[in-house]
Scaffold this active site. Structure first.
Site, PDB file in Angstrom:
ATOM      1  CG  HIS A 177      -2.767  -4.624  -0.442  1.00 15.53           C
ATOM      2  ND1 HIS A 177      -2.591  -3.272  -0.435  1.00 15.53           N
ATOM      3  CD2 HIS A 177      -1.614  -5.153  -0.927  1.00 15.53           C
ATOM      4  CE1 HIS A 177      -1.399  -2.967  -0.926  1.00 15.53           C
ATOM      5  NE2 HIS A 177      -0.782  -4.109  -1.223  1.00 15.53           N
ATOM      6  CD  GLU A 298       1.042  -5.980   1.292  1.00 20.41           C
ATOM      7  OE1 GLU A 298       1.029  -6.645   0.227  1.00 20.41           O
ATOM      8  OE2 GLU A 298       1.664  -4.902   1.410  1.00 20.41           O
TER       9      GLU A 298
END
Length: 334
Positions: A177, A298
């Site tokens: 992330h 992501e």
């Protein structure tokens, strides 16, 4: 009651290559807290983050927690009502975002200490982290052993390899992330140019931000990045990978045109979030954290996949091994 952490467990590993690129990784949350790339004779900080562990656990940061730089698990994204289905059986996982779960629960893989189990030096330095998630943790069945390896190559690639095993059928869907900001200046990413090799995206249900189950064409939407365009501020969707894993799926070039990053992965989707809801945090000696100040790539499995049988499965079984990779390469255009 405020959560306490044993700071004696904290380790930070810095990977460096001969080109002068540096990647700093904390064993807390597997966090990438710094990526510095030489551009025009100076080093540009390419990610949002902090220089100290204390800032990552501060009340100010955790109040609107954006998971900066962390490994996400057991499941990336949201699970509607915290209900998942494994072999026809309903599994209730902990709901940490209203009536839904996001990014693994109250204490996901982002907020635990991982064990540093291997380090390699030389031309392609690497560090391998391991975390053992106990049966029942955040409501997930089965004990899971997860390893994440960060490797910095001599040609400025940061490769992330994920491995996992389980002793009972469970859900495992990991991602990284990090919020990237490749700009030389302390400015937002909306002036960056983004290209995505994807014909389809995953719409989200209003109010829940979980997949509707559809995978329509990007054509005619603000998410059509196939030919490259400036970053659309409200980008927060998964893009379906239909190309070979060794081909470039996404390319991001900074506002100055001096630095480009490419993304490759073998994950089923690449979720891209342009940081519209990032909280404003001014960080000493670092780029400002705030709305549209960073963009996440992501690479992961489909969020809430067990409700949509036509999505690639995120269920891991004892006889299987979870193996995925994501690779970011940094190319200076000076």
């Amino acid at each position: 009651m405020k959560k306490t952490y044993n700071t004696n467990l904290l380790q930070t590993v810095v990977l460096r290559n001969a080109n002068g690129m540096e990647v700093s990784v904390m064993n807390f949350g597997g966090i990438i807290n710094s990526i510095k790339v030489p551009v025009k004779g100076k080093k540009v900080e390419c990610v949002l983050g902090f220089d100290t562990f204390e800032e990552y656990i501060s009340d100010r940061y955790r109040a609107e927690y954006p998971y900066l730089g962390a490994v996400i698990g057991r499941n990336a994204g949201r699970i509607k009502y915290g209900k998942a289905y494994i072999d026809g059986k309903e599994v209730q996982v902990n709901c940490n975002l209203g009536e839904n779960q996001i990014h693994g629960g109250f204490t996901g893989f982002d907020s635990v200490f991982w064990e540093v189990i291997a380090q390699e030096k030389g031309e392609n330095p690497s560090v391998t982290l391991q975390y053992i998630s106990k049966d029942g943790e955040e409501g997930y069945p089965g004990e899971v052993v997860v390893r994440v390896t960060y490797t910095l190559t001599e040609d400025n690639k940061l490769r992330i390899d994920y491995q996992g095993t389980t002793n009972a059928p469970t859900i495992l869907n990991l991602t990284q992330h990090t919020y990237f900001n490749l700009n030389e200046s302390d400015t937002d990413v909306l002036g960056n140019t983004l290209q995505i090799t994807a014909n389809k995206y995953v719409p989200l249900e209003e109010g829940f931000f979980t997949p509707t189950g559809e995978r329509p064409s990007v054509a005619g939407t603000p998410l059509d990045y196939r030919k490259g365009q400036k970053v659309y501020a409200h980008t927060d969707n998964s893009f379906v990978r239909e190309i070979d894993a060794e081909k470039i799926m996404a390319t991001l070039t900074n506002s100055e045109g001096s630095l480009t990053m490419t993304v490759r992965t073998n994950h089923p989707v690449l979720h891209i979030y342009a940081g519209y809801y990032l909280p404003l945090l001014e960080v000493a000696h670092r780029k400002t954290i705030g709305q549209s100040r960073g963009i996440c790539f992501e690479a992961q499995g489909y969020a809430d996949a067990t409700k949509h049988p036509h999505f690639d499965s995120v269920i891991l079984r004892p006889e299987e091994k979870y193996e995925y990779f994501t690779e970011f390469q940094f190319l200076s255009n000076d």
